[in-house]
Scaffold this active site. Structure first.
Site, PDB file in Angstrom:
ATOM      1  N   GLY A  12       0.818  -1.208   0.000  1.00  0.00           N
ATOM      2  CA  GLY A  12       0.000   0.000   0.000  1.00  0.00           C
ATOM      3  C   GLY A  12       0.852   1.258   0.000  1.00  0.00           C
ATOM      4  O   GLY A  12       1.799   1.360   0.774  1.00  0.00           O
ATOM      5  N   ASP A 143       0.751   1.314   8.512  1.00  0.00           N
ATOM      6  CA  ASP A 143       0.299   0.467   9.610  1.00  0.00           C
ATOM      7  C   ASP A 143       1.270   0.464  10.787  1.00  0.00           C
ATOM      8  O   ASP A 143       0.892   0.069  11.897  1.00  0.00           O
ATOM      9  CB  ASP A 143       0.097  -0.967   9.125  1.00  0.00           C
ATOM     10  CG  ASP A 143      -1.057  -1.094   8.154  1.00  0.00           C
ATOM     11  OD1 ASP A 143      -2.063  -0.388   8.335  1.00  0.00           O
ATOM     12  OD2 ASP A 143      -0.961  -1.890   7.206  1.00  0.00           O
ATOM     13  N   GLY A 190      -6.168  -0.775   9.581  1.00  0.00           N
ATOM     14  CA  GLY A 190      -5.423  -1.504  10.593  1.00  0.00           C
ATOM     15  C   GLY A 190      -5.996  -2.892  10.772  1.00  0.00           C
ATOM     16  O   GLY A 190      -7.040  -3.061  11.402  1.00  0.00           O
ATOM     17  N   ARG A 191      -5.339  -3.890  10.182  1.00  0.00           N
ATOM     18  CA  ARG A 191      -5.848  -5.266  10.218  1.00  0.00           C
ATOM     19  C   ARG A 191      -5.623  -5.901  11.594  1.00  0.00           C
ATOM     20  O   ARG A 191      -6.550  -6.361  12.241  1.00  0.00           O
ATOM     21  CB  ARG A 191      -5.154  -6.099   9.139  1.00  0.00           C
ATOM     22  CG  ARG A 191      -5.607  -7.539   9.054  1.00  0.00           C
ATOM     23  CD  ARG A 191      -4.890  -8.256   7.919  1.00  0.00           C
ATOM     24  NE  ARG A 191      -5.120  -7.583   6.660  1.00  0.00           N
ATOM     25  CZ  ARG A 191      -6.174  -7.787   5.871  1.00  0.00           C
ATOM     26  NH1 ARG A 191      -7.094  -8.665   6.230  1.00  0.00           N
ATOM     27  NH2 ARG A 191      -6.302  -7.128   4.740  1.00  0.00           N
ATOM     28  N   LEU A 301      -7.927   7.885   1.692  1.00  0.00           N
ATOM     29  CA  LEU A 301      -7.536   9.249   2.047  1.00  0.00           C
ATOM     30  C   LEU A 301      -6.456   9.284   3.116  1.00  0.00           C
ATOM     31  O   LEU A 301      -5.593  10.169   3.108  1.00  0.00           O
ATOM     32  CB  LEU A 301      -8.765  10.034   2.512  1.00  0.00           C
ATOM     33  CG  LEU A 301      -9.857  10.248   1.470  1.00  0.00           C
ATOM     34  CD1 LEU A 301     -11.080  10.893   2.104  1.00  0.00           C
ATOM     35  CD2 LEU A 301      -9.336  11.096   0.323  1.00  0.00           C
TER      36      LEU A 301
END
Length: 415
Positions: A12, A143, A190-191, A301
């Site tokens: 990402g 992250d 945020g996984r 965003l």
């Protein structure tokens, strides 16, 4: 450096990833590299021999400054899982034949956990075969979940954007009154790690009370307890604002977003595409409590907001890019550049390199003691940690009232 360098971007994108690219390019050239190539769409593009000479696109110091201020991945990114060389030695033979063809001395990959796995595998193969190319990882991820580094470039700017956006959402939420109150639920990326969601606390200050509740994925989510807390808050105030991580899970291990939708898409690394956590919770609260609800998903965003980039973040991103080129030039391989914090106030940091084998496929989560005992907020330790990383501004170079970016190479759009 006596030969050539190749650099790629993976995973990402962020508001600072191109600053690292600029750091790699500038330092490699200053250290004598003949050419600096850029992989188009990371290792996946390299396998298709898609690359360019960066000197054809970065010609002046103004271009360097524009690149540092340009969000997203200038070279294009990918989510490609490199197989092990035991599974597919042909892929490695192809990659290394291309590196030989380009006379590559150093291979630098800017990315997060999965990208460091790529560096680990390539450096292992180089050692096995006696290949002289050096492989260095350059950290990048909003992250903030890479181990052995105090923090990752990209996180500071995302945290600054999230803290600012949350403050504006809170201001807006008090404008209108609703008979049964208003509940606004803000979903943050945020996984498994809640660094970004925790950063919503930055909205809290003398002029803003901050979010009422913050839910991180490190803590099991109890939907009934959530409802009870919202109900209690609505008896005390007209507007409630909650921050939730996209990756919060219930006690049975299900993502909350799965309660409302089937998640069928997974990427090359087996990660489910998470979305809809705030939407599900907003519908649930509206049905249970009969109040007005809103669901806000910051989505792309939060990683693309270069107009709110942190100066510290952009400077450190450039710094780690330069440190990656320097490490390769000095003979390091199978390493990742890390940021070390020496002081919070005044904030001071520096770079070092660490074995990528101790970083790849690991994950740094928010420490339990940085989350309140009831699991609904973050502590002062979290605030002390994140606050220095969002300091300072990077003024965009404006043209006709809109920020100017460095043009994306046309080659990205060619098949």
């Amino acid at each position: 450096m006596k030969r050539n360098v190749i650099v790629g971007q993976s995973g990402g994108p962020t508001a600072a990833i191109n600053s690292s690219l600029a750091g790699v390019y500038r330092t490699a050239i200053d250290r004598g590299a003949k050419k600096v190539y850029g992989m188009l769409h990371g290792i996946q593009g390299l396998l298709n021999e898609k690359y360019l000479d960066l000197s054809e696109h970065i010609k002046t110091e103004l271009d360097v400054e524009l690149l540092k201020r340009t969000p997203a991945a200038f070279l294009g990114s990918c989510r490609y899982k490199l197989p092990s060389f035991h599974e597919d030695i042909g892929t490695y033979e192809r990659i290394f034949s291309i590196l030989d063809k380009l006379d590559i001395e150093a291979f630098i990959y800017i990315g997060g956990n999965d990208s460091m796995d790529t560096i680990k595998k390539l450096s292992d193969y180089a050692v096995l075969t006696g290949h002289t190319t050096k492989f260095i990882g350059c950290p990048k991820t909003i992250d903030n979940d890479l181990t052995l580094t105090d923090h990752t470039p990209g996180f500071g700017s995302a945290a600054k954007y999230i803290g600012t956006s949350m403050k504006e959402i809170i201001r807006d939420s008090f404008c209108l009154e609703y008979p049964r109150g208003l509940v606004t639920i803000v979903e943050v990326m945020g996984r498994n790690a809640g660094w970004l969601t925790g950063s919503t606390v930055l909205s809290k200050g003398e002029d803003c009370e901050g979010p009422d509740l913050i839910y991180l994925p490190e803590i099991t989510f109890d939907i009934q307890n959530f409802k009870e807390r919202i109900e209690k808050l609505l008896k005390e105030k007209t507007s409630v604002v909650v921050a939730v991580s996209e990756g919060i899970r219930t006690a049975d291990g299900r993502y909350v977003c799965e309660l409302g939708n089937d998640i069928n898409f997974v990427d090359a690394f087996g990660h489910k595409q998470l979305s809809g956590t705030a939407a599900y919770l907003a519908k649930f609260i509206a049905a249970e409590l009969g109040c007005k609800t809103r669901a806000i998903e910051l989505s792309t965003l939060q990683r693309a907001g270069s107009h709110l980039a942190s100066r510290i973040d952009i400077l450190e991103a450039f710094q780690v890019g330069g440190a990656a080129a320097k490490a390769a030039d000095e003979g390091d391989s199978g390493q990742m550049v890390v940021l070390q914090r020496f002081s919070d106030d005044p904030y001071q940091s520096g770079t070092a390199v660490r074995d990528v084998h101790k970083i790849a496929n690991d994950e740094k989560c928010v420490p339990r003691n940085w989350i309140t005992k009831d699991g609904t907020y973050v502590t002062q330790e979290f605030i002390t940690y994140v606050d220095p990383l969002v300091q300072g501004d990077v003024a965009p170079i404006m043209v006709s009232g809109i920020p100017r970016h460095l043009y994306t190479p046309k080659e990205l759009y060619r098949k």
